[in-house]
Design an enzyme around this catalytic site. Structure first.
Site, PDB file in Angstrom:
ATOM      1  N   ALA A  56       0.807  -1.225   0.000  1.00 47.35           N
ATOM      2  CA  ALA A  56       0.000   0.000   0.000  1.00 47.35           C
ATOM      3  C   ALA A  56       0.838   1.271   0.000  1.00 47.35           C
ATOM      4  O   ALA A  56       0.293   2.360   0.170  1.00 47.35           O
ATOM      5  CB  ALA A  56      -0.942   0.009   1.204  1.00 47.35           C
ATOM      6  N   ALA A  57       2.141   1.163  -0.213  1.00 49.94           N
ATOM      7  CA  ALA A  57       2.998   2.352  -0.100  1.00 49.94           C
ATOM      8  C   ALA A  57       2.604   3.441  -1.089  1.00 49.94           C
ATOM      9  O   ALA A  57       2.458   4.613  -0.726  1.00 49.94           O
ATOM     10  CB  ALA A  57       4.458   1.960  -0.289  1.00 49.94           C
ATOM     11  N   GLY A  58       2.436   3.071  -2.358  1.00 49.87           N
ATOM     12  CA  GLY A  58       2.094   4.063  -3.364  1.00 49.87           C
ATOM     13  C   GLY A  58       0.743   4.701  -3.114  1.00 49.87           C
ATOM     14  O   GLY A  58       0.579   5.920  -3.266  1.00 49.87           O
ATOM     15  N   ASP A  59      -0.240   3.906  -2.708  1.00 43.21           N
ATOM     16  CA  ASP A  59      -1.565   4.442  -2.435  1.00 43.21           C
ATOM     17  C   ASP A  59      -1.556   5.337  -1.201  1.00 43.21           C
ATOM     18  O   ASP A  59      -2.230   6.379  -1.168  1.00 43.21           O
ATOM     19  CB  ASP A  59      -2.563   3.308  -2.240  1.00 43.21           C
TER      20      ASP A  59
END
Length: 359
Positions: A285-288
């Protein structure tokens, strides 16, 4: 066959309203003093993630014994909405779920973060699902099935036009039909709403008409290279790709490069903002998290470099935890990591994610 049914209010929206009200009250208490909460619409996907912990990625035809499993709410749109909400934004969501247990669970989760679910409809399709393999180094591989997300039609987007126009920012990605995203962007432009666009999964090509007028385009190095037609593997090549994308209409381009930080291209000298150093256990979920936290910061009036700094800190917390929405930090957790206090306690294994991760 018409896959659309009536409003998502059929699925536990009455309970969701009460949950959302309680969460909004808590978010208001956590917001910076004297700063109005940003108002954001997110148009995008809602998934259930099936997360498998594996020592390494399997080869073709190979069977591996994993070390853990969890079923966790996810979807790029839903993750970005949760990230913005946990940074204190008022968030409304436009999307689709299936009339099934996964859809009902996803709605409860969004409502628990104070997100307005009134524009989420139901479809005669299963809720979207993603199978996620996470290796011992925290890297992941994902197989995504759109399900109900593919039923987010242009007509449903138009029905949400007043909601989009009423808020200050729109976030879009590409796990829903491109035509529907394009219509949402057009409605936002016409209403003077600012737009953050994360074209992921990246298509083979994007029309310039979609990129024109995008306030902030957020891509990783792979997406930047694909959309600009060049290899991107360092800050110099990221800056070159960003220049191409800005020439096609995006006002600001951010290229996220993991441990190499973020390349900012906004018309001034391109610059790289270094990443925070943490031990990653799951980057799902890093990018989100970055996109949602970035938009919340911009909505509070932060300059682009400051907003990127907050987004990087939020993403850094998320990678120290397993899962998608279960990993996304609150604003207080983000600030603790960014300004030097000990990193927040985090569930570093699937087993530690507890009931909230197993729906």
């Amino acid at each position: 066959m018409d896959h659309q049914q009536q409003s998502g209010g059929d699925i536990a929206h009455e309970d969701a309203h009460d949950i959302a009200h309680d969460r909004q009250t808590q978010q208001a208490a956590d917001a910076p003093a004297g700063v109005a909460a940003p108002r954001i619409t997110v148009l995008g996907s809602i998934n259930m993630d099936l997360v498998f912990a594996t020592p390494r990625m399997p080869a073709i035809g190979e069977t591996l014994t994993g070390s853990g499993f969890a079923q966790v709410a996810g979807g790029k749109g839903a993750n970005q909405a949760v990230a913005a909400a946990r940074q204190g934004a008022e968030v409304a969501f436009v999307g689709m779920v299936g009339a099934d247990g996964c859809g009902a669970a996803a709605l409860r989760g969004l409502a628990a973060d104070g997100i307005d679910c009134g524009a989420i409809g139901t479809a005669d399709l299963p809720t979207g699902v993603a199978g996620i393999l996470v290796d011992a180094a925290g890297a992941n591989s994902i197989v995504y099935v759109a399900g109900a997300n593919g039923a987010l039609s242009v007509e449903r987007v138009e029905a949400a036009g007043a909601l989009i126009a009423a808020n200050d920012w729109l976030i879009c990605q590409l796990e829903t039909p491109l035509a529907s995203v394009a219509r949402a962007v057009a409605l936002a432009r016409d209403a003077g709403v600012r737009i953050v666009f994360n074209p992921s999964p990246a298509p083979a090509a994007l029309p310039d008409s979609l990129l024109a007028g995008i306030d902030v385009l957020v891509v990783n190095e792979t997406e930047a290279g694909q959309l600009a037609g060049m290899a991107v593997d360092d800050a110099e090549s990221a800056a070159a790709a960003a220049a191409v994308l800005r020439s096609r209409g995006a006002a600001v381009v951010l290229v996220t490069m993991g441990a190499q930080g973020v390349l900012v291209a906004d018309g001034a000298m391109p610059r790289s903002l270094p990443a925070l150093r943490v031990t990653a256990v799951d980057t799902t979920a890093a990018g989100d998290t970055f996109v949602g936290a970035l938009t919340a910061a911009l909505g509070r009036g932060a300059a682009i470099d400051e907003a990127v700094g907050e987004a990087q800190a939020a993403a850094a917390v998320s990678v120290t935890r397993m899962g998608a929405q279960s990993s996304i930090p609150t604003r207080a957790e983000m600030l603790r990591l960014r300004f030097g206090d000990a990193a927040p306690a985090s569930p570093a294994s699937l087993a530690a994610m507890g009931e909230s991760a197993t729906l």
